[in-house]
Design a protein around this motif. Structure first.
Motif, PDB file in Angstrom:
ATOM      1  N   ILE A  16       0.796  -1.021  -0.092  1.00  0.00           N
ATOM      2  CA  ILE A  16       0.102   0.000   0.100  1.00  0.00           C
ATOM      3  C   ILE A  16       1.053   1.376   0.159  1.00  0.00           C
ATOM      4  O   ILE A  16       0.838   2.243  -0.761  1.00  0.00           O
ATOM      5  N   ASP A  17       2.175   1.376   0.928  1.00  0.00           N
ATOM      6  CA  ASP A  17       2.882   2.502   0.762  1.00  0.00           C
ATOM      7  C   ASP A  17       1.957   3.783   1.165  1.00  0.00           C
ATOM      8  O   ASP A  17       2.212   4.758   0.469  1.00  0.00           O
ATOM      9  N   ASP A  18       0.994   3.637   2.020  1.00  0.00           N
ATOM     10  CA  ASP A  18       0.338   5.027   2.265  1.00  0.00           C
ATOM     11  C   ASP A  18       1.269   6.098   2.746  1.00  0.00           C
ATOM     12  O   ASP A  18       2.059   6.059   3.290  1.00  0.00           O
ATOM     13  N   GLY A  19       0.975   7.232   2.054  1.00  0.00           N
ATOM     14  CA  GLY A  19       1.983   8.325   2.388  1.00  0.00           C
ATOM     15  C   GLY A  19       3.201   8.444   1.469  1.00  0.00           C
ATOM     16  O   GLY A  19       3.972   9.423   2.007  1.00  0.00           O
ATOM     17  N   VAL A  20       3.767   7.536   1.048  1.00  0.00           N
ATOM     18  CA  VAL A  20       5.165   7.385   0.435  1.00  0.00           C
ATOM     19  C   VAL A  20       4.908   7.756  -1.111  1.00  0.00           C
ATOM     20  O   VAL A  20       4.242   6.656  -2.080  1.00  0.00           O
ATOM     21  N   ALA A  21       5.240   8.719  -1.527  1.00  0.00           N
ATOM     22  CA  ALA A  21       4.902   9.209  -3.052  1.00  0.00           C
ATOM     23  C   ALA A  21       5.674   8.341  -3.962  1.00  0.00           C
ATOM     24  O   ALA A  21       4.988   7.998  -4.994  1.00  0.00           O
ATOM     25  N   THR A  22       6.856   7.861  -3.683  1.00  0.00           N
ATOM     26  CA  THR A  22       7.447   6.822  -4.551  1.00  0.00           C
ATOM     27  C   THR A  22       6.938   5.606  -4.676  1.00  0.00           C
ATOM     28  O   THR A  22       7.261   4.965  -5.517  1.00  0.00           O
ATOM     29  N   ARG A  23       6.162   5.335  -3.672  1.00  0.00           N
ATOM     30  CA  ARG A  23       5.964   3.874  -3.496  1.00  0.00           C
ATOM     31  C   ARG A  23       6.948   2.788  -3.542  1.00  0.00           C
ATOM     32  O   ARG A  23       7.113   1.825  -3.962  1.00  0.00           O
ATOM     33  N   GLY A  24       8.211   3.391  -2.818  1.00  0.00           N
ATOM     34  CA  GLY A  24       9.589   2.781  -2.638  1.00  0.00           C
ATOM     35  C   GLY A  24       9.347   1.341  -2.208  1.00  0.00           C
ATOM     36  O   GLY A  24       9.907   0.588  -2.966  1.00  0.00           O
ATOM     37  N   HIS A  25       8.696   1.016  -1.162  1.00  0.00           N
ATOM     38  CA  HIS A  25       8.549  -0.208  -0.707  1.00  0.00           C
ATOM     39  C   HIS A  25       7.991  -1.318  -1.521  1.00  0.00           C
ATOM     40  O   HIS A  25       8.647  -2.407  -1.774  1.00  0.00           O
ATOM     41  N   ARG A  26       6.748  -1.114  -2.208  1.00  0.00           N
ATOM     42  CA  ARG A  26       6.264  -1.725  -3.194  1.00  0.00           C
ATOM     43  C   ARG A  26       6.962  -1.871  -4.497  1.00  0.00           C
ATOM     44  O   ARG A  26       7.208  -3.046  -5.010  1.00  0.00           O
ATOM     45  N   GLU A  27       7.730  -0.886  -4.843  1.00  0.00           N
ATOM     46  CA  GLU A  27       8.462  -1.040  -6.106  1.00  0.00           C
ATOM     47  C   GLU A  27       9.840  -1.903  -5.970  1.00  0.00           C
ATOM     48  O   GLU A  27      10.008  -2.698  -6.847  1.00  0.00           O
ATOM     49  N   ARG A  28      10.172  -1.803  -4.867  1.00  0.00           N
ATOM     50  CA  ARG A  28      11.526  -2.886  -4.535  1.00  0.00           C
ATOM     51  C   ARG A  28      10.830  -4.209  -4.365  1.00  0.00           C
ATOM     52  O   ARG A  28      11.619  -5.075  -5.093  1.00  0.00           O
ATOM     53  N   MET A  29      10.110  -4.380  -3.692  1.00  0.00           N
ATOM     54  CA  MET A  29       9.548  -5.626  -3.385  1.00  0.00           C
ATOM     55  C   MET A  29       8.941  -6.386  -4.664  1.00  0.00           C
ATOM     56  O   MET A  29       9.260  -7.448  -4.849  1.00  0.00           O
ATOM     57  N   MET A  30       8.527  -5.753  -5.654  1.00  0.00           N
ATOM     58  CA  MET A  30       7.629  -6.319  -6.769  1.00  0.00           C
ATOM     59  C   MET A  30       8.794  -6.035  -7.953  1.00  0.00           C
ATOM     60  O   MET A  30       8.079  -6.010  -8.952  1.00  0.00           O
ATOM     61  N   SER A  31       9.993  -5.707  -7.880  1.00  0.00           N
ATOM     62  CA  SER A  31      10.854  -5.356  -9.004  1.00  0.00           C
ATOM     63  C   SER A  31      11.556  -6.775  -9.409  1.00  0.00           C
ATOM     64  O   SER A  31      12.193  -7.272  -8.547  1.00  0.00           O
ATOM     65  N   GLN A  32      11.735  -6.818 -10.927  1.00  0.00           N
ATOM     66  CA  GLN A  32      12.547  -7.820 -11.148  1.00  0.00           C
ATOM     67  C   GLN A  32      13.980  -7.545 -11.148  1.00  0.00           C
ATOM     68  O   GLN A  32      14.838  -8.477 -11.281  1.00  0.00           O
ATOM     69  N   ASP A  33      14.074  -6.376 -10.662  1.00  0.00           N
ATOM     70  CA  ASP A  33      15.502  -5.962 -10.334  1.00  0.00           C
ATOM     71  C   ASP A  33      16.392  -6.295  -9.311  1.00  0.00           C
ATOM     72  O   ASP A  33      17.418  -6.721  -9.266  1.00  0.00           O
ATOM     73  N   TYR A  34      15.595  -6.749  -8.434  1.00  0.00           N
ATOM     74  CA  TYR A  34      15.997  -7.413  -7.096  1.00  0.00           C
ATOM     75  C   TYR A  34      15.721  -8.821  -7.291  1.00  0.00           C
ATOM     76  O   TYR A  34      14.424  -9.246  -7.403  1.00  0.00           O
ATOM     77  N   ARG A  35      16.655  -9.607  -6.981  1.00  0.00           N
ATOM     78  CA  ARG A  35      16.867 -10.955  -7.079  1.00  0.00           C
ATOM     79  C   ARG A  35      17.150 -11.759  -5.766  1.00  0.00           C
ATOM     80  O   ARG A  35      17.111 -13.010  -5.664  1.00  0.00           O
ATOM     81  N   VAL A  36      17.818 -11.044  -4.815  1.00  0.00           N
ATOM     82  CA  VAL A  36      18.109 -11.782  -3.688  1.00  0.00           C
ATOM     83  C   VAL A  36      17.823 -10.971  -2.450  1.00  0.00           C
ATOM     84  O   VAL A  36      17.629  -9.863  -2.599  1.00  0.00           O
ATOM     85  N   ALA A  37      18.045 -11.538  -1.263  1.00  0.00           N
ATOM     86  CA  ALA A  37      17.342 -10.676  -0.088  1.00  0.00           C
ATOM     87  C   ALA A  37      18.057 -11.384   0.917  1.00  0.00           C
ATOM     88  O   ALA A  37      18.479 -12.614   0.869  1.00  0.00           O
ATOM     89  N   GLY A  38      18.126 -10.562   2.021  1.00  0.00           N
ATOM     90  CA  GLY A  38      18.661 -11.083   3.369  1.00  0.00           C
ATOM     91  C   GLY A  38      17.416 -10.630   4.411  1.00  0.00           C
ATOM     92  O   GLY A  38      16.999  -9.616   4.217  1.00  0.00           O
ATOM     93  N   VAL A  39      17.166 -11.407   5.281  1.00  0.00           N
ATOM     94  CA  VAL A  39      16.140 -11.009   6.415  1.00  0.00           C
ATOM     95  C   VAL A  39      16.660 -11.523   7.710  1.00  0.00           C
ATOM     96  O   VAL A  39      17.337 -12.605   7.862  1.00  0.00           O
ATOM     97  N   SER A  40      16.356 -10.671   8.763  1.00  0.00           N
ATOM     98  CA  SER A  40      16.503 -10.695  10.103  1.00  0.00           C
ATOM     99  C   SER A  40      15.916 -10.265  10.990  1.00  0.00           C
ATOM    100  O   SER A  40      15.325  -8.965  10.948  1.00  0.00           O
ATOM    101  N   CYS A  41      15.268 -11.127  11.968  1.00  0.00           N
ATOM    102  CA  CYS A  41      14.350 -10.418  13.006  1.00  0.00           C
ATOM    103  C   CYS A  41      14.829 -10.623  14.273  1.00  0.00           C
ATOM    104  O   CYS A  41      15.744 -11.876  14.596  1.00  0.00           O
ATOM    105  N   GLY A  42      14.366  -9.834  15.174  1.00  0.00           N
ATOM    106  CA  GLY A  42      15.038 -10.046  16.658  1.00  0.00           C
ATOM    107  C   GLY A  42      14.326  -9.098  17.275  1.00  0.00           C
ATOM    108  O   GLY A  42      13.297  -8.222  17.296  1.00  0.00           O
ATOM    109  N   PRO A  43      14.819  -8.944  18.858  1.00  0.00           N
ATOM    110  CA  PRO A  43      13.738  -8.305  19.827  1.00  0.00           C
ATOM    111  C   PRO A  43      14.284  -6.825  19.618  1.00  0.00           C
ATOM    112  O   PRO A  43      15.513  -6.346  19.277  1.00  0.00           O
TER     113      PRO A  43
END
Length: 275
Positions: A175-202
């Motif tokens: 949704i990226d409410d309030g983000v003019a570029t919709r940067g989160h969406r564009e990144r996540m749904m782009s074929q230009d990005y093909r690898v990712a790293g994820v880390s979660c913690g307290p």
């Protein structure tokens, strides 16, 4: 009580970096010498992203279920406080149009080096209680990634704070409410990005934080392949997916928020996000 939303469906400390101008070499490498050991929450997040990439029509349907919950810019879910968004239903409708027109994409591969860079940021902010992209030593994603290898194409980072579910985080970024570029969406749904790293913690204030790093490709360094550098801060290793209450970030927005949706999103605004 009404709250100002950033990123729409998350308790956000919201800033995300998209450094598409950074180029190391032509072509994209998705290979890595090591397989990251992801916690349940981390694997859920990566799986949810890949499902959205593969089935954009399904995620458009999730968002369409939210329309009855909007009245102007106010959003009210059953049993939840009324939240004031920046764009109202328009932002959701924009995301739906995007997803309806989107073509399925291949999955993001997990990169050991990018996971380690993400893990460093989680460890730092787990100790300091800080939020945002800058580390306590003022390093950004480029500096955090360099010890673990070299990236191809662009490199970016998205942050989320709170105990929300993987789907909640994904719908927020779409949704990226309030983000003019919709940067989160564009990144996540782009074929230009093909690898990712994820880390979660307290996180001492928000309970949980997750860091998502993305690149066109990533080649691990010797340091990333060293067994002692396998992720060891997976405090969520044996936990189920995060419960609905969370946060995410993008540099184009300044307000943090929390909401609940029938599509599996529940978060509440607790304070303004740092700049």
């Amino acid at each position: 009580m009404k709250f100002r939303l950033f990123g729409f469906f998350t308790l956000c400390c919201a800033m995300a970096i998209n450094l598409c101008s950074v180029r190391i070499q032509n072509g994209y490498s998705q290979t890595t010498k090591s397989t990251p050991a992801l916690s349940v929450a981390e694997q859920d997040l990566l799986n949810e992203i890949n499902q959205a990439r593969a089935q954009p029509q399904t995620y458009a349907s999730y968002l369409e279920q939210l329309k009855p919950l909007f009245k102007g810019k106010d959003y009210t879910a059953t049993g939840q406080e009324t939240l004031t968004t920046q764009e109202g239903w328009d932002a959701v409708e924009d995301a739906i149009r995007f997803l309806r027109a989107a073509k399925p994409l291949g999955p993001l591969g997990a990169s050991q080096g990018l996971c380690l860079a993400a893990s460093d940021h989680v460890k730092d902010q787990s100790a300091s209680g800080a939020t945002g992209h800058a580390g306590s030593d003022r390093t950004m994603i480029e500096q955090r990634a360099k010890p673990y290898g070299t990236w191809q194409g662009g490199i970016g980072e998205s942050l989320t704070y709170g105990n929300e579910s993987a789907r909640e985080r994904i719908l927020t970024w779409l949704i990226d409410d309030g983000v003019a570029t919709r940067g989160h969406r564009e990144r996540m749904m782009s074929q230009d990005y093909r690898v990712a790293g994820v880390s979660c913690g307290p996180h001492p204030e928000y309970g949980t934080m997750c860091v998502l790093t993305l690149a066109g490709g990533f080649t691990d360094s010797v340091m990333a392949r060293t067994p002692t550098n396998n992720k060891s801060n997976n405090n969520l290793k044996n936990r189920p997916a995060a419960v609905p209450v969370g946060a995410s970030t993008n540099s184009a927005s300044k307000d943090a928020a929390k909401t609940t949706t029938g599509a599996g999103v529940a978060n509440a605004n607790r304070k303004k996000s740092p700049r």
